[in-house]
Scaffold this motif. Structure first.
Motif, PDB file in Angstrom:
ATOM      1  N   TYR A  41       0.830  -1.213   0.000  1.00  0.00           N
ATOM      2  CA  TYR A  41       0.000   0.000   0.000  1.00  0.00           C
ATOM      3  C   TYR A  41       0.860   1.258   0.000  1.00  0.00           C
ATOM      4  CZ  TYR A  41      -4.049  -2.977   0.988  1.00  0.00           C
ATOM      5  OH  TYR A  41      -5.029  -3.935   0.929  1.00  0.00           O
ATOM      6  N   SER A  42       2.091   1.134   0.502  1.00  0.00           N
ATOM      7  CA  SER A  42       2.979   2.293   0.517  1.00  0.00           C
ATOM      8  C   SER A  42       3.642   2.511  -0.847  1.00  0.00           C
ATOM      9  CB  SER A  42       4.027   2.087   1.621  1.00  0.00           C
ATOM     10  OG  SER A  42       5.244   2.673   1.285  1.00  0.00           O
ATOM     11  N   THR A  43       4.019   1.430  -1.510  1.00  0.00           N
ATOM     12  CA  THR A  43       4.831   1.584  -2.728  1.00  0.00           C
ATOM     13  C   THR A  43       4.081   1.261  -4.013  1.00  0.00           C
ATOM     14  OG1 THR A  43       5.526  -0.712  -2.639  1.00  0.00           O
ATOM     15  CG2 THR A  43       6.925   0.869  -1.488  1.00  0.00           C
ATOM     16  N   GLY A  44       2.982   0.509  -3.894  1.00  0.00           N
ATOM     17  CA  GLY A  44       2.266   0.084  -5.099  1.00  0.00           C
ATOM     18  C   GLY A  44       3.016  -1.023  -5.820  1.00  0.00           C
ATOM     19  N   PRO A  45       2.551  -1.349  -7.033  1.00  0.00           N
ATOM     20  CA  PRO A  45       3.113  -2.483  -7.773  1.00  0.00           C
ATOM     21  C   PRO A  45       4.586  -2.322  -8.135  1.00  0.00           C
ATOM     22  CG  PRO A  45       1.485  -1.290  -9.087  1.00  0.00           C
ATOM     23  CD  PRO A  45       1.402  -0.741  -7.722  1.00  0.00           C
ATOM     24  N   GLU A  46       5.097  -1.099  -8.050  1.00  0.00           N
ATOM     25  CA  GLU A  46       6.502  -0.850  -8.410  1.00  0.00           C
ATOM     26  C   GLU A  46       7.464  -1.719  -7.598  1.00  0.00           C
ATOM     27  OE1 GLU A  46       8.578   0.207 -11.121  1.00  0.00           O
ATOM     28  OE2 GLU A  46       6.508   0.928 -11.159  1.00  0.00           O
ATOM     29  N   ILE A  47       7.116  -1.965  -6.332  1.00  0.00           N
ATOM     30  CA  ILE A  47       8.020  -2.765  -5.486  1.00  0.00           C
ATOM     31  C   ILE A  47       8.100  -4.213  -5.997  1.00  0.00           C
ATOM     32  CG2 ILE A  47       6.255  -3.422  -3.755  1.00  0.00           C
ATOM     33  CD1 ILE A  47       9.871  -2.538  -2.902  1.00  0.00           C
ATOM     34  N   VAL A  48       6.995  -4.720  -6.527  1.00  0.00           N
ATOM     35  CA  VAL A  48       6.999  -6.085  -7.060  1.00  0.00           C
ATOM     36  C   VAL A  48       7.893  -6.131  -8.304  1.00  0.00           C
ATOM     37  CG1 VAL A  48       5.614  -7.981  -7.962  1.00  0.00           C
ATOM     38  CG2 VAL A  48       4.657  -6.492  -6.198  1.00  0.00           C
ATOM     39  N   ARG A  49       7.725  -5.134  -9.180  1.00  0.00           N
ATOM     40  CA  ARG A  49       8.539  -5.113 -10.407  1.00  0.00           C
ATOM     41  C   ARG A  49      10.017  -5.008 -10.059  1.00  0.00           C
ATOM     42  NH1 ARG A  49       4.489  -1.142 -12.032  1.00  0.00           N
ATOM     43  NH2 ARG A  49       2.801  -2.308 -13.004  1.00  0.00           N
ATOM     44  N   TYR A  50      10.332  -4.183  -9.065  1.00  0.00           N
ATOM     45  CA  TYR A  50      11.726  -4.005  -8.651  1.00  0.00           C
ATOM     46  C   TYR A  50      12.317  -5.332  -8.165  1.00  0.00           C
ATOM     47  CZ  TYR A  50      15.701  -2.592  -5.760  1.00  0.00           C
ATOM     48  OH  TYR A  50      16.948  -2.491  -5.191  1.00  0.00           O
ATOM     49  N   ILE A  51      11.592  -6.005  -7.278  1.00  0.00           N
ATOM     50  CA  ILE A  51      12.110  -7.250  -6.698  1.00  0.00           C
ATOM     51  C   ILE A  51      12.226  -8.347  -7.753  1.00  0.00           C
ATOM     52  CG2 ILE A  51      11.498  -9.105  -5.084  1.00  0.00           C
ATOM     53  CD1 ILE A  51      10.644  -6.856  -3.150  1.00  0.00           C
ATOM     54  N   LYS A  52      11.254  -8.405  -8.651  1.00  0.00           N
ATOM     55  CA  LYS A  52      11.344  -9.383  -9.739  1.00  0.00           C
ATOM     56  C   LYS A  52      12.534  -9.063 -10.654  1.00  0.00           C
ATOM     57  CE  LYS A  52       8.991 -12.357 -10.598  1.00  0.00           C
ATOM     58  NZ  LYS A  52       8.944 -13.777 -10.173  1.00  0.00           N
ATOM     59  N   SER A  53      12.794  -7.779 -10.855  1.00  0.00           N
ATOM     60  CA  SER A  53      13.912  -7.398 -11.741  1.00  0.00           C
ATOM     61  C   SER A  53      15.259  -7.826 -11.139  1.00  0.00           C
ATOM     62  CB  SER A  53      13.905  -5.896 -12.023  1.00  0.00           C
ATOM     63  OG  SER A  53      14.423  -5.195 -10.899  1.00  0.00           O
ATOM     64  N   LEU A  54      15.308  -7.991  -9.814  1.00  0.00           N
ATOM     65  CA  LEU A  54      16.540  -8.460  -9.164  1.00  0.00           C
ATOM     66  C   LEU A  54      16.658  -9.987  -9.230  1.00  0.00           C
ATOM     67  CD1 LEU A  54      16.515  -6.257  -5.900  1.00  0.00           C
ATOM     68  CD2 LEU A  54      17.815  -5.857  -8.003  1.00  0.00           C
ATOM     69  N   GLY A  55      15.620 -10.631  -9.738  1.00  0.00           N
ATOM     70  CA  GLY A  55      15.668 -12.093  -9.891  1.00  0.00           C
ATOM     71  C   GLY A  55      15.131 -12.855  -8.691  1.00  0.00           C
ATOM     72  N   HIS A  56      14.480 -12.158  -7.750  1.00  0.00           N
ATOM     73  CA  HIS A  56      13.943 -12.841  -6.573  1.00  0.00           C
ATOM     74  C   HIS A  56      12.503 -13.317  -6.822  1.00  0.00           C
ATOM     75  CE1 HIS A  56      17.452 -11.412  -4.613  1.00  0.00           C
ATOM     76  NE2 HIS A  56      17.070 -10.144  -4.530  1.00  0.00           N
ATOM     77  N   ALA A  57      12.065 -14.282  -6.021  1.00  0.00           N
ATOM     78  CA  ALA A  57      10.683 -14.747  -6.095  1.00  0.00           C
ATOM     79  C   ALA A  57       9.834 -13.914  -5.133  1.00  0.00           C
ATOM     80  CB  ALA A  57      10.609 -16.216  -5.719  1.00  0.00           C
ATOM     81  N   VAL A  58       8.540 -13.747  -5.464  1.00  0.00           N
ATOM     82  CA  VAL A  58       7.648 -12.894  -4.661  1.00  0.00           C
ATOM     83  C   VAL A  58       6.395 -13.636  -4.231  1.00  0.00           C
ATOM     84  CG1 VAL A  58       6.119 -10.874  -4.759  1.00  0.00           C
ATOM     85  CG2 VAL A  58       8.424 -10.715  -5.699  1.00  0.00           C
TER      86      VAL A  58
END
Ligand code: C5P
Length: 232
Positions: A41-58
């Motif tokens: 709720y603080s960051t929106g979907p951008e945080i998911v895209r960022y973490i996926k771009s680092l190659g991590h699972a979410v």
């Protein structure tokens, strides 16, 4: 099929604290990270895209609970984020859970919350007017979750064997409330060690503060990972 990596609960308030936390890990270390309501709720979907771009699972832990049509549409949007796992409340019913599955598709794991681990049997009876035992209610919700075609449930480690018996050995049990021996319990009521979670048959463990608040989060993560994967 047990996931070898403990899922780290990213209970942080904003993007910067997440970045500072993740920067401590070696770049080649592939992590499994839980994003909950506060961070999303603080960051929106951008945080998911960022973490996926680092190659991590979410694991996107948003616990959806609404009418089937709304949940299906929300899941369709979340599926575009390419998350690896997300969840709903089983109390939303079989039709809602089926709708969630339709919206999300089959690429990501979909699990359900049965009774929150913060709910006691006394509270369940008073608030929800469910007069069975807490374990019976959890097992009932797990059975309905399996009927709806979901992959599994979030549950206390103590409930894993009853749930697998009522569903199947392959039905996923994801357990929070994990504490290494001797660690601070915090506000968790019923905790188990990573070793015990493994013995009991959990498929995934979620660990927050013992890693995020540790003096050396990477060392703490490695120790918990070794204990969980039976390498100690
Ligand atoms: O810091 P700690 O290890 O207690 O964090 C556990 C994480 O798992 C938190 O993000 C908490 O919200 C989540 N969780 C839980 N119990 C549940 C469902 C989720 O502790 N039943």
């Amino acid at each position: 099929m047990r996931e070898q990596r403990p899922i780290i609960a990213l209970d942080f308030p904003n993007f910067e604290t997440v970045k500072t936390f993740l920067d401590q890990f070696p770049k080649e270390e592939s992590l499994y990270l839980k994003i909950g309501m506060e961070l999303y709720y603080s960051t929106g979907p951008e945080i998911v895209r960022y973490i996926k771009s680092l190659g991590h699972a979410v694991f996107l832990d948003l616990k959806l609970h609404d009418i089937p049509n709304t949940v299906e549409s929300a899941m369709r949007v979340l599926s575009l984020l390419d998350v690896d796992m997300t969840n709903v409340h089983a109390a939303g019913g079989v039709e809602m859970m089926k709708a969630a599955r339709r919206g999300l598709g089959d690429k990501a794991k979909l699990i359900a919350v049965t009774q929150l681990t913060s709910t006691s049997q006394v509270q369940m009876r008073a608030d929800q007017n469910i007069q069975t035992s807490l374990v019976d209610s959890v097992v009932h919700y797990a059975t309905r979750t399996a009927e709806a075609g979901l992959d599994g449930v979030v549950c206390s480690a103590k409930e894993v064997s009853a749930i697998k018996e009522a569903t199947s050995a392959n039905f996923v049990c994801l357990t929070p409330g994990i504490r290494p021996a001797g660690a601070s319990v915090g506000d968790q009521q019923r905790v188990v060690t990573p070793e015990l979670a493994q013995e009991i048959g959990s498929d995934y463990i979620v660990v927050g503060r013992p890693i995020t608040q540790a003096e050396n989060p990477v060392a703490s993560y490695q120790a918990i990972k070794a204990a969980w994967s039976g390498q100690l």
